[in-house]
Design a protein around this motif. Structure first.
Motif, PDB file in Angstrom:
ATOM      1  N   THR A 194       0.827  -1.205   0.000  1.00 50.74           N
ATOM      2  CA  THR A 194       0.000   0.000   0.000  1.00 50.74           C
ATOM      3  C   THR A 194       0.858   1.250   0.000  1.00 50.74           C
ATOM      4  O   THR A 194       0.573   2.209  -0.721  1.00 50.74           O
ATOM      5  CB  THR A 194      -0.927   0.005   1.227  1.00 50.74           C
ATOM      6  OG1 THR A 194      -1.648  -1.220   1.273  1.00 50.74           O
ATOM      7  CG2 THR A 194      -1.903   1.156   1.164  1.00 50.74           C
ATOM      8  N   TRP A 252       2.159   1.730  -3.380  1.00 55.11           N
ATOM      9  CA  TRP A 252       1.076   2.199  -4.254  1.00 55.11           C
ATOM     10  C   TRP A 252       0.906   3.714  -4.125  1.00 55.11           C
ATOM     11  O   TRP A 252       0.744   4.422  -5.119  1.00 55.11           O
ATOM     12  CB  TRP A 252      -0.219   1.480  -3.890  1.00 55.11           C
ATOM     13  CG  TRP A 252      -1.477   2.067  -4.416  1.00 55.11           C
ATOM     14  CD1 TRP A 252      -2.473   2.635  -3.698  1.00 55.11           C
ATOM     15  CD2 TRP A 252      -1.905   2.148  -5.778  1.00 55.11           C
ATOM     16  NE1 TRP A 252      -3.471   3.056  -4.513  1.00 55.11           N
ATOM     17  CE2 TRP A 252      -3.155   2.775  -5.796  1.00 55.11           C
ATOM     18  CE3 TRP A 252      -1.338   1.752  -6.980  1.00 55.11           C
ATOM     19  CZ2 TRP A 252      -3.848   3.011  -6.962  1.00 55.11           C
ATOM     20  CZ3 TRP A 252      -2.035   1.988  -8.150  1.00 55.11           C
ATOM     21  CH2 TRP A 252      -3.270   2.608  -8.140  1.00 55.11           C
ATOM     22  N   TYR A 254      -5.129  -5.602   1.479  1.00 59.02           N
ATOM     23  CA  TYR A 254      -4.607  -4.518   0.640  1.00 59.02           C
ATOM     24  C   TYR A 254      -5.729  -3.886  -0.161  1.00 59.02           C
ATOM     25  O   TYR A 254      -5.881  -2.667  -0.179  1.00 59.02           O
ATOM     26  CB  TYR A 254      -3.507  -5.046  -0.291  1.00 59.02           C
ATOM     27  CG  TYR A 254      -3.248  -4.147  -1.464  1.00 59.02           C
ATOM     28  CD1 TYR A 254      -2.630  -2.917  -1.296  1.00 59.02           C
ATOM     29  CD2 TYR A 254      -3.654  -4.505  -2.741  1.00 59.02           C
ATOM     30  CE1 TYR A 254      -2.417  -2.077  -2.366  1.00 59.02           C
ATOM     31  CE2 TYR A 254      -3.438  -3.673  -3.818  1.00 59.02           C
ATOM     32  CZ  TYR A 254      -2.821  -2.463  -3.627  1.00 59.02           C
ATOM     33  OH  TYR A 254      -2.627  -1.627  -4.683  1.00 59.02           O
ATOM     34  N   TYR A 271      -6.513  -1.396   3.372  1.00 65.33           N
ATOM     35  CA  TYR A 271      -5.416  -0.435   3.383  1.00 65.33           C
ATOM     36  C   TYR A 271      -5.448   0.534   2.199  1.00 65.33           C
ATOM     37  O   TYR A 271      -5.219   1.728   2.379  1.00 65.33           O
ATOM     38  CB  TYR A 271      -4.073  -1.164   3.423  1.00 65.33           C
ATOM     39  CG  TYR A 271      -3.906  -2.059   4.613  1.00 65.33           C
ATOM     40  CD1 TYR A 271      -4.190  -1.600   5.890  1.00 65.33           C
ATOM     41  CD2 TYR A 271      -3.464  -3.363   4.481  1.00 65.33           C
ATOM     42  CE1 TYR A 271      -4.047  -2.422   6.995  1.00 65.33           C
ATOM     43  CE2 TYR A 271      -3.313  -4.188   5.583  1.00 65.33           C
ATOM     44  CZ  TYR A 271      -3.607  -3.714   6.830  1.00 65.33           C
ATOM     45  OH  TYR A 271      -3.457  -4.513   7.916  1.00 65.33           O
ATOM     46  N   LYS A 272      -5.721   0.039   1.016  1.00 65.69           N
ATOM     47  CA  LYS A 272      -5.709   0.905  -0.165  1.00 65.69           C
ATOM     48  C   LYS A 272      -6.753   2.022  -0.066  1.00 65.69           C
ATOM     49  O   LYS A 272      -6.410   3.184  -0.286  1.00 65.69           O
ATOM     50  CB  LYS A 272      -5.910   0.059  -1.424  1.00 65.69           C
ATOM     51  CG  LYS A 272      -5.835   0.848  -2.693  1.00 65.69           C
ATOM     52  CD  LYS A 272      -6.004  -0.049  -3.892  1.00 65.69           C
ATOM     53  CE  LYS A 272      -6.111   0.766  -5.144  1.00 65.69           C
ATOM     54  NZ  LYS A 272      -6.424  -0.035  -6.301  1.00 65.69           N
ATOM     55  N   PHE A 326      -5.548   4.557   2.871  1.00 65.52           N
ATOM     56  CA  PHE A 326      -4.366   5.357   2.528  1.00 65.52           C
ATOM     57  C   PHE A 326      -4.665   6.324   1.380  1.00 65.52           C
ATOM     58  O   PHE A 326      -4.175   7.442   1.379  1.00 65.52           O
ATOM     59  CB  PHE A 326      -3.201   4.444   2.150  1.00 65.52           C
ATOM     60  CG  PHE A 326      -2.440   3.909   3.320  1.00 65.52           C
ATOM     61  CD1 PHE A 326      -1.079   4.066   3.404  1.00 65.52           C
ATOM     62  CD2 PHE A 326      -3.079   3.234   4.343  1.00 65.52           C
ATOM     63  CE1 PHE A 326      -0.365   3.569   4.477  1.00 65.52           C
ATOM     64  CE2 PHE A 326      -2.389   2.734   5.421  1.00 65.52           C
ATOM     65  CZ  PHE A 326      -1.026   2.901   5.495  1.00 65.52           C
ATOM     66  N   GLU A 327      -5.452   5.876   0.416  1.00 60.14           N
ATOM     67  CA  GLU A 327      -5.794   6.756  -0.700  1.00 60.14           C
ATOM     68  C   GLU A 327      -6.666   7.919  -0.224  1.00 60.14           C
ATOM     69  O   GLU A 327      -6.493   9.054  -0.673  1.00 60.14           O
ATOM     70  CB  GLU A 327      -6.511   5.969  -1.790  1.00 60.14           C
ATOM     71  CG  GLU A 327      -6.661   6.717  -3.074  1.00 60.14           C
ATOM     72  CD  GLU A 327      -7.248   5.854  -4.169  1.00 60.14           C
ATOM     73  OE1 GLU A 327      -7.833   6.435  -5.094  1.00 60.14           O
ATOM     74  OE2 GLU A 327      -7.128   4.625  -4.110  1.00 60.14           O
ATOM     75  N   SER A 358      -5.392   6.709 -10.054  1.00 60.18           N
ATOM     76  CA  SER A 358      -5.750   5.537  -9.260  1.00 60.18           C
ATOM     77  C   SER A 358      -6.709   4.634 -10.028  1.00 60.18           C
ATOM     78  O   SER A 358      -6.564   3.409 -10.025  1.00 60.18           O
ATOM     79  CB  SER A 358      -6.383   5.983  -7.948  1.00 60.18           C
ATOM     80  OG  SER A 358      -6.876   4.894  -7.238  1.00 60.18           O
TER      81      SER A 358
END
Length: 131
Positions: A15, A18, A75, A79-80, A83-84, A103
């Motif tokens: 992540t 990413w 993920y 998490y993705k 975090f995004e 994204s």
């Protein structure tokens, strides 16, 4: 417990990579920078990240195919998005829209790079000999 902790560390590292991937692409996706080469950067960075994921999974996960799902599911679904969302709150509106677009448009390339990197990392790890 140690196995679950390692899978979550790998998911967090993926992540983080990413997010760095999106920031670098958003920086390069400017009219006065490398806009004409953005496809090359997308695939080049994805290839670099696949190699990084290969090394990470080889050393942290070992030869455990059961780690593939506990890494990718958190993920993708935990998490993705978190975090995004934090990244979009930290950036201004212009970069936020660029990051959102990148994204969506490069998400499958990154997911494929993560799957290939983790899969090959697990596959090419030597089995541990029991003494």
């Amino acid at each position: 417990m140690k196995f679950l902790l390692r899978t979550q560390i790998v998911a967090l590292l993926i992540t983080f990579c990413w997010i760095v991937y999106l920031i670098v692409l958003a920086f390069l996706d400017q009219p006065d920078r490398a806009l004409r080469y953005i496809n090359t950067f997308v695939f080049g960075l994805a290839l670099l990240l696949a190699v990084i994921y290969f090394v990470i999974s080889r050393y942290l996960l070992g030869r455990k195919w059961s780690a593939f799902i506990p890494v990718l599911i958190p993920y993708l679904f935990l998490y993705k998005p978190i975090f995004e969302g934090v990244l979009l709150k930290l950036t201004n509106e212009y970069y936020g829209s660029t990051i959102k677009f990148l994204s969506i448009s490069t998400g499958t390339v990154h997911l494929l790079a993560a799957m290939i990197g983790i899969g090959f990392g697990i596959f090419f790890t030597r089995p541990q000999m029991k003494h």
